[in-house]
Design a protein around this motif. Structure first.
Motif, short mmCIF file in Angstrom:
data_model
loop_
_atom_site.label_atom_id
_atom_site.label_comp_id
_atom_site.label_asym_id
_atom_site.label_seq_id
_atom_site.Cartn_x
_atom_site.Cartn_y
_atom_site.Cartn_z
N GLU A 35 -14.03 14.88 18.00
CA GLU A 35 -13.84 13.73 18.88
C GLU A 35 -12.71 12.85 18.34
O GLU A 35 -12.75 12.42 17.19
CB GLU A 35 -15.14 12.91 18.96
CG GLU A 35 -15.06 11.73 19.88
CD GLU A 35 -16.37 10.96 19.98
OE1 GLU A 35 -16.61 10.39 21.05
OE2 GLU A 35 -17.14 10.95 18.99
N TYR A 40 -13.99 8.03 20.16
CA TYR A 40 -15.14 7.57 19.38
C TYR A 40 -15.29 6.06 19.50
O TYR A 40 -16.39 5.55 19.72
CB TYR A 40 -14.97 7.97 17.90
CG TYR A 40 -16.08 7.46 17.03
CD1 TYR A 40 -17.30 8.12 16.97
CD2 TYR A 40 -15.92 6.31 16.26
CE1 TYR A 40 -18.32 7.65 16.18
CE2 TYR A 40 -16.95 5.82 15.47
CZ TYR A 40 -18.15 6.50 15.43
OH TYR A 40 -19.17 6.03 14.65
N VAL A 71 -13.26 12.24 11.40
CA VAL A 71 -12.77 12.18 12.77
C VAL A 71 -11.61 13.16 12.92
O VAL A 71 -10.97 13.54 11.96
CB VAL A 71 -12.31 10.75 13.17
CG1 VAL A 71 -13.49 9.81 13.19
CG2 VAL A 71 -11.26 10.22 12.22
#
Length: 87
Positions: A35, A40, A71
């Motif tokens: 993501e 996010y 991330v």
């Protein structure tokens, strides 16, 4: 998404899963961590707003979460990659 067969075999052996189940778990984990930061932040902001949190609290919390979260890296152009290597 192609999953490393060695990783699938390791997860299957250590977690007592079939190779198919292990591959599905790995794909789910990779998708979760893929993501993008922007997505996010938007998703978490909406979630926290639903529980009545205010923006100053939300942004402080998200900043802390991003420091501890894996991330997805942003997409980089070839030029950006070269600049990382050669300055």
């Amino acid at each position: 998404m192609s999953v490393d067969p060695t990783l699938v075999a390791h997860v299957a052996a250590t977690a007592g899963l079939s190779a198919t189940e292990a591959a599905r778990v790995i794909e789910d984990v990779l998708a979760f961590h893929a993501e993008p930061v922007e997505a996010y932040v938007v998703r978490r902001h909406a979630e926290l707003k639903t529980f009545g949190a205010r923006n100053p609290e939300i942004f402080a919390r998200i900043a802390g979460e991003l420091g501890d979260r894996v991330v997805a890296a942003p997409r980089l152009t070839e030029r950006q990659l070269r600049r990382l290597v050669y300055g």
